[in-house]
Design a protein around this motif. Structure first.
Motif, mmCIF file in Angstrom:
data_model
loop_
_atom_site.group_PDB
_atom_site.id
_atom_site.type_symbol
_atom_site.label_atom_id
_atom_site.label_comp_id
_atom_site.label_asym_id
_atom_site.label_seq_id
_atom_site.Cartn_x
_atom_site.Cartn_y
_atom_site.Cartn_z
ATOM 1 N N ASN A 90 45.839 45.201 35.359
ATOM 2 C CA ASN A 90 46.100 43.534 35.805
ATOM 3 C C ASN A 90 45.851 43.353 37.650
ATOM 4 O OD1 ASN A 90 46.865 43.329 32.625
ATOM 5 N ND2 ASN A 90 48.683 44.717 33.964
ATOM 6 N N PRO A 91 44.681 43.365 37.778
ATOM 7 C CA PRO A 91 44.173 43.241 39.163
ATOM 8 C C PRO A 91 44.629 42.194 39.736
ATOM 9 C CG PRO A 91 42.298 42.856 37.888
ATOM 10 C CD PRO A 91 43.280 43.746 37.129
ATOM 11 N N PHE A 92 45.494 42.178 40.768
ATOM 12 C CA PHE A 92 46.106 40.470 41.385
ATOM 13 C C PHE A 92 46.881 39.886 40.344
ATOM 14 C CE2 PHE A 92 42.099 42.432 43.656
ATOM 15 C CZ PHE A 92 43.014 42.097 44.745
ATOM 16 N N GLY A 93 47.507 40.161 38.934
ATOM 17 C CA GLY A 93 47.627 39.611 37.871
ATOM 18 C C GLY A 93 47.039 38.773 37.152
ATOM 19 N N PHE A 94 46.002 39.649 37.202
ATOM 20 C CA PHE A 94 44.825 39.207 35.334
ATOM 21 C C PHE A 94 45.029 39.849 34.761
ATOM 22 C CE2 PHE A 94 42.826 37.134 39.796
ATOM 23 C CZ PHE A 94 42.967 35.641 39.211
ATOM 24 N N ILE A 128 38.788 49.266 41.592
ATOM 25 C CA ILE A 128 39.923 49.088 41.065
ATOM 26 C C ILE A 128 40.809 48.546 42.027
ATOM 27 C CG2 ILE A 128 42.296 50.768 41.274
ATOM 28 C CD1 ILE A 128 39.961 52.715 39.624
ATOM 29 N N ASN A 129 42.443 47.540 42.179
ATOM 30 C CA ASN A 129 42.576 46.623 42.898
ATOM 31 C C ASN A 129 44.112 47.242 42.851
ATOM 32 O OD1 ASN A 129 40.150 45.395 44.031
ATOM 33 N ND2 ASN A 129 39.908 44.897 42.122
ATOM 34 N N PRO A 130 44.727 46.076 43.748
ATOM 35 C CA PRO A 130 46.319 45.928 43.343
ATOM 36 C C PRO A 130 46.554 45.411 41.809
ATOM 37 C CG PRO A 130 46.100 45.741 45.518
ATOM 38 C CD PRO A 130 44.564 45.797 44.570
ATOM 39 N N GLY A 131 46.911 46.424 41.270
ATOM 40 C CA GLY A 131 48.088 45.823 40.040
ATOM 41 C C GLY A 131 46.800 47.142 39.304
ATOM 42 N N ASN A 132 46.056 47.489 38.956
ATOM 43 C CA ASN A 132 45.398 49.164 38.663
ATOM 44 C C ASN A 132 46.138 49.505 38.445
ATOM 45 O OD1 ASN A 132 42.628 47.198 39.074
ATOM 46 N ND2 ASN A 132 42.506 47.763 36.647
ATOM 47 N N SER A 133 46.838 50.249 38.474
ATOM 48 C CA SER A 133 48.256 51.170 38.779
ATOM 49 C C SER A 133 48.726 51.252 37.800
ATOM 50 C CB SER A 133 48.675 51.442 40.185
ATOM 51 O OG SER A 133 48.545 51.391 41.059
ATOM 52 N N GLY A 134 48.729 52.619 37.049
ATOM 53 C CA GLY A 134 49.310 52.968 35.781
ATOM 54 C C GLY A 134 48.163 52.226 34.506
ATOM 55 N N GLY A 135 47.158 51.946 34.897
ATOM 56 C CA GLY A 135 46.093 51.308 34.150
ATOM 57 C C GLY A 135 45.370 52.803 33.463
ATOM 58 N N LEU A 136 44.351 52.158 31.926
ATOM 59 C CA LEU A 136 43.670 52.649 31.886
ATOM 60 C C LEU A 136 42.635 53.597 32.565
ATOM 61 C CD1 LEU A 136 43.938 51.823 28.020
ATOM 62 C CD2 LEU A 136 45.608 53.529 29.248
ATOM 63 N N LEU A 137 42.190 54.561 32.454
ATOM 64 C CA LEU A 137 40.711 55.104 32.431
ATOM 65 C C LEU A 137 39.977 55.451 31.442
ATOM 66 C CD1 LEU A 137 38.721 54.859 34.963
ATOM 67 C CD2 LEU A 137 39.010 57.424 35.827
ATOM 68 N N PRO A 154 39.973 49.531 53.304
ATOM 69 C CA PRO A 154 39.936 49.014 54.412
ATOM 70 C C PRO A 154 40.625 47.367 55.027
ATOM 71 C CG PRO A 154 37.695 49.123 54.419
ATOM 72 C CD PRO A 154 37.632 49.610 53.268
ATOM 73 N N THR A 155 40.162 47.266 53.536
ATOM 74 C CA THR A 155 40.543 46.111 53.200
ATOM 75 C C THR A 155 41.747 45.586 52.341
ATOM 76 O OG1 THR A 155 38.868 45.324 51.194
ATOM 77 C CG2 THR A 155 38.053 45.044 53.381
ATOM 78 N N GLY A 156 42.228 46.221 51.644
ATOM 79 C CA GLY A 156 42.944 46.152 50.616
ATOM 80 C C GLY A 156 42.675 46.134 48.954
ATOM 81 N N SER A 157 41.685 45.460 49.078
ATOM 82 C CA SER A 157 40.783 45.485 47.399
ATOM 83 C C SER A 157 39.422 46.274 47.423
ATOM 84 C CB SER A 157 39.751 44.213 47.523
ATOM 85 O OG SER A 157 39.499 43.830 48.701
ATOM 86 N N SER A 158 38.911 46.304 46.754
ATOM 87 C CA SER A 158 37.888 47.200 45.631
ATOM 88 C C SER A 158 36.736 47.612 46.697
ATOM 89 C CB SER A 158 37.599 47.431 44.531
ATOM 90 O OG SER A 158 36.912 47.977 43.889
ATOM 91 N N ALA A 159 36.916 48.249 47.395
ATOM 92 C CA ALA A 159 35.642 49.255 48.313
ATOM 93 C C ALA A 159 34.654 50.216 46.955
ATOM 94 C CB ALA A 159 36.038 49.633 48.780
ATOM 95 N N GLY A 160 34.871 50.304 45.719
ATOM 96 C CA GLY A 160 34.472 50.679 44.900
ATOM 97 C C GLY A 160 34.744 53.073 45.232
#
Length: 219
Positions: A90-94, A128-137, A154-160
C-alpha cells in the motif's frame, strides 16, 4: 494462515507496541482489511508474538474461515539474481499496488526502521515505498519469497533498491513467535573470567578466553 494469523514487520506497529505498559497485553494492536468479492471487511488484530531483532510480528484476526486465503509459501533458498519478482503493498496509501522487478542482490545486511540489523535480505529493484512494509514479495508463480521490509533512498521514495526478509527466515521465526511470543536465542550461559582473574592464574592476556563458570542451563 487459515487460522487467521497474519505476518507483518515489527516496525509497522512499533508505535502501538511501545505504548503498551510492561506486563500488559493489548486486545487490539492493529486493523487488518480483507478484500472480498463484494467489497472489503476490516477486523481488529491482537498480538501473538513479536521480534524487534528480526523485524517480524504475528497478529491474530477473528475472521470467518471462508475469507481467509493464505498465500502459497515458496522458498528463498534457490533465489537467483535476475529472477523476476512482484511486490504487493500500500505505497503512500494506495492499496493493492503491484510493482515488478528482479532480484538484484542476495544475502544483504540491512538496518530496519526498528533499528535492528537483518542479515540475508533479498535486494530487488521492484518499486518499494513507504506503505510497502510487511507486504508480499512473490515469484513468477505467485509464491511468497520474501516480506518487503526496507529501502535505501536519499529521497524517501523508491530508488530501485528495496529489501525483503527471505521467506525461509520467516518460516523459521514465525513458529517461534506463535509458540513462545518471542524468539528465544541460543545461549551457552558461560561466565568469562576478567583480566584480574587471568593474571592471578598466570594466564597470558590475549591467549584466549577463560570460562569461569556457568549460569543456569544452556539453551
Amino acid at each position: 494462515d487459515d487460522e487467521g494469523r497474519v505476518v507483518t514487520n515489527y516496525h509497522v506497529i512499533a508505535g502501538v507496541l511501545a505504548s503498551i505498559p510492561p506486563g500488559r497485553r493489548a486486545n487490539e494492536v492493529a486493523k487488518v482489511t480483507i478484500q472480498t468479492d463484494d467489497g472489503s471487511r476490516t477486523f481488529g488484530a491482537s498480538l501473538v508474538g513479536a521480534s524487534k531483532e528480526k523485524d517480524l510480528v504475528v497478529l491474530q484476526i477473528n475472521a470467518p474461515k471462508e475469507l481467509l486465503k493464505p498465500v502459497t509459501l515458496g522458498t528463498s533458498e534457490g533465489a537467483k539474481v535476475g529472477q523476476a519478482v512482484f511486490a504487493i503493498g500500500n505505497p503512500f496509501g494506495f492499496d493493492h499496488t503491484l510493482t515488478t522487478g528482479v532480484i538484484s542482490g542476495l544475502n544483504r545486511t540491512i538496518q530496519t526502521q526498528a533499528g535492528s540489523f537483518v542479515t540475508g535480505a533479498i535486494q530487488c529493484d521492484a518499486a518499494i515505498n513507504p506503505g510497502n512494509s510487511g507486504g508480499l514479495l512473490l515469484d513468477a508463480n505467485g509464491r511468497l519469497v520474501g516480506v518487503n521490509t526496507a529501502i535505501f533512498t536519499p529521497t524517501g521514495s523508491s530508488a530501485g533498491v528495496g529489501f525483503a526478509i527471505p521467506v525461509d527466515t520467516v518460516k523459521n521465526i514465525v513458529p517461534q513467535l506463535i509458540k513462545n511470543g518471542q524468539v528465544i536465542l541460543p545461549s551457552l550461559n558461560i561466565v568469562f573470567g576478567d583480566a584480574a582473574i587471568m593474571r592471578d592464574l598466570k594466564i597470558q592476556l590475549g591467549s584466549g578466553a577463560l570460562a569461569h563458570g556457568f549460569v543456569g542451563e544452556s539453551k
